[in-house]
Design a protein around this motif. Structure first.
Motif, mmCIF file in Angstrom:
data_model
loop_
_atom_site.group_PDB
_atom_site.id
_atom_site.type_symbol
_atom_site.label_atom_id
_atom_site.label_comp_id
_atom_site.label_asym_id
_atom_site.label_seq_id
_atom_site.Cartn_x
_atom_site.Cartn_y
_atom_site.Cartn_z
ATOM 1 N N LYS A 89 -2.650 9.727 -2.980
ATOM 2 C CA LYS A 89 -2.428 8.788 -1.883
ATOM 3 C C LYS A 89 -2.920 7.391 -2.234
ATOM 4 N N PHE A 90 -3.944 7.269 -3.048
ATOM 5 C CA PHE A 90 -4.437 5.951 -3.467
ATOM 6 C C PHE A 90 -3.329 5.195 -4.207
ATOM 7 N N PHE A 91 -2.660 5.877 -5.125
ATOM 8 C CA PHE A 91 -1.594 5.234 -5.891
ATOM 9 C C PHE A 91 -0.335 5.057 -5.045
ATOM 10 N N GLU A 92 -0.131 5.940 -4.085
ATOM 11 C CA GLU A 92 0.975 5.761 -3.145
ATOM 12 C C GLU A 92 0.757 4.499 -2.317
ATOM 13 N N PHE A 93 -0.492 4.232 -1.923
ATOM 14 C CA PHE A 93 -0.800 2.991 -1.203
ATOM 15 C C PHE A 93 -0.407 1.780 -2.044
ATOM 16 N N ILE A 94 -0.747 1.820 -3.318
ATOM 17 C CA ILE A 94 -0.418 0.701 -4.207
ATOM 18 C C ILE A 94 1.096 0.559 -4.333
ATOM 19 N N GLN A 95 1.789 1.656 -4.581
ATOM 20 C CA GLN A 95 3.241 1.582 -4.745
ATOM 21 C C GLN A 95 3.942 1.157 -3.451
ATOM 22 N N ALA A 96 3.335 1.436 -2.313
ATOM 23 C CA ALA A 96 3.888 1.001 -1.023
ATOM 24 C C ALA A 96 3.504 -0.446 -0.706
ATOM 25 N N ARG A 97 2.726 -1.058 -1.602
ATOM 26 C CA ARG A 97 2.286 -2.457 -1.480
ATOM 27 C C ARG A 97 1.406 -2.667 -0.253
ATOM 28 N N LEU A 98 0.443 -1.761 -0.073
ATOM 29 C CA LEU A 98 -0.488 -1.837 1.053
ATOM 30 C C LEU A 98 -1.834 -2.405 0.623
ATOM 31 N N ALA A 99 -2.483 -3.100 1.540
ATOM 32 C CA ALA A 99 -3.899 -3.383 1.374
ATOM 33 C C ALA A 99 -4.603 -2.030 1.446
ATOM 34 N N ILE A 100 -5.775 -1.924 0.850
ATOM 35 C CA ILE A 100 -6.467 -0.638 0.812
ATOM 36 C C ILE A 100 -7.837 -0.763 1.459
ATOM 37 N N ALA A 101 -8.180 0.223 2.280
ATOM 38 C CA ALA A 101 -9.499 0.308 2.914
ATOM 39 C C ALA A 101 -10.075 1.685 2.603
ATOM 40 N N GLU A 146 -0.122 -8.496 -1.418
ATOM 41 C CA GLU A 146 0.499 -9.151 -2.569
ATOM 42 C C GLU A 146 -0.168 -8.693 -3.857
ATOM 43 N N ASN A 147 -1.487 -8.526 -3.831
ATOM 44 C CA ASN A 147 -2.186 -8.023 -5.014
ATOM 45 C C ASN A 147 -1.720 -6.606 -5.347
ATOM 46 N N ALA A 148 -1.473 -5.788 -4.319
ATOM 47 C CA ALA A 148 -0.950 -4.438 -4.545
ATOM 48 C C ALA A 148 0.452 -4.517 -5.154
ATOM 49 N N ASN A 149 1.237 -5.489 -4.708
ATOM 50 C CA ASN A 149 2.572 -5.681 -5.277
ATOM 51 C C ASN A 149 2.479 -5.955 -6.777
ATOM 52 N N GLN A 150 1.567 -6.793 -7.186
ATOM 53 C CA GLN A 150 1.390 -7.094 -8.607
ATOM 54 C C GLN A 150 0.819 -5.892 -9.356
#
Length: 173
Positions: A89-101, A146-150
């Motif tokens: 799910k951590f990497f899914e958050f990144i691929q979905a371009r989400l901020a992470i908490a 945006e950082n997740a997008n990159q």
């Protein structure tokens, strides 16, 4: 998976302390412990800002998650595996371009810091996480997205697969 070892109730409890701009949608799959799933459902029913949604297929997780702003996960270090977890799910958050908490899980925190992906609560408590969430501005959330997008262009199956193939080639030569 709605498993007691994951401590999902802390994420639900966090919603008691956040301001009105936050809601929590959980996609949970009941497992061997129906009693725990029922407990979570009862907790959700008492809150207006939390819902349990029906699960989507594996292929739909990232596109579905992309409609959100923040990927939220607290995993108390109940054992060695939880302490050093880097869950899908951590990497899914990144691929979905989400901020992470997240809570201060060392491996997840390392990547959140390295790529400036979001916030890390000081501990694994609902109140600490809520305090961290409440401090977020809209601009910060957008920057983390945006950082997740990159980062999604760096931390992905294709790039990691290339690394794995290189390692395997070196070993087999």
């Amino acid at each position: 998976m709605a498993s007691p070892e994951r401590g999902i109730e802390v994420m639900i409890e966090t919603m008691d302390y956040v301001d009105s701009r936050f809601t929590l949608d959980l996609m949970l799959v009941a497992n061997y412990n129906q009693e725990y799933f029922n407990k979570l459902q009862a907790m959700v029913e008492k809150r207006k800002n939390v819902r349990i949604l029906p699960p989507v297929s594996f292929e739909e997780i990232i596109p579905f998650s992309a409609q959100y702003d923040i990927g939220f996960y607290i995993l108390k270090p109940a054992n060695f595996n939880h302490l050093y977890a880097l869950p899908n799910k951590f990497f899914e958050f990144i691929q979905a371009r989400l901020a992470i908490a997240i809570g201060p899980s060392p491996e997840m925190a390392r990547l959140v810091q390295e790529y400036n992906l979001g916030i890390i609560a000081k501990d694994f408590s609902a109140k600490e996480m809520a305090q961290s969430l409440n401090a977020l501005t809209k601009e910060q959330i957008l920057q983390y997205k945006e950082n997740a997008n990159q980062t999604a262009k760096i931390l992905n199956a294709e790039k990691e697969g290339e690394k794995l193939l290189k390692i395997l080639e070196e070993i087999t030569q």
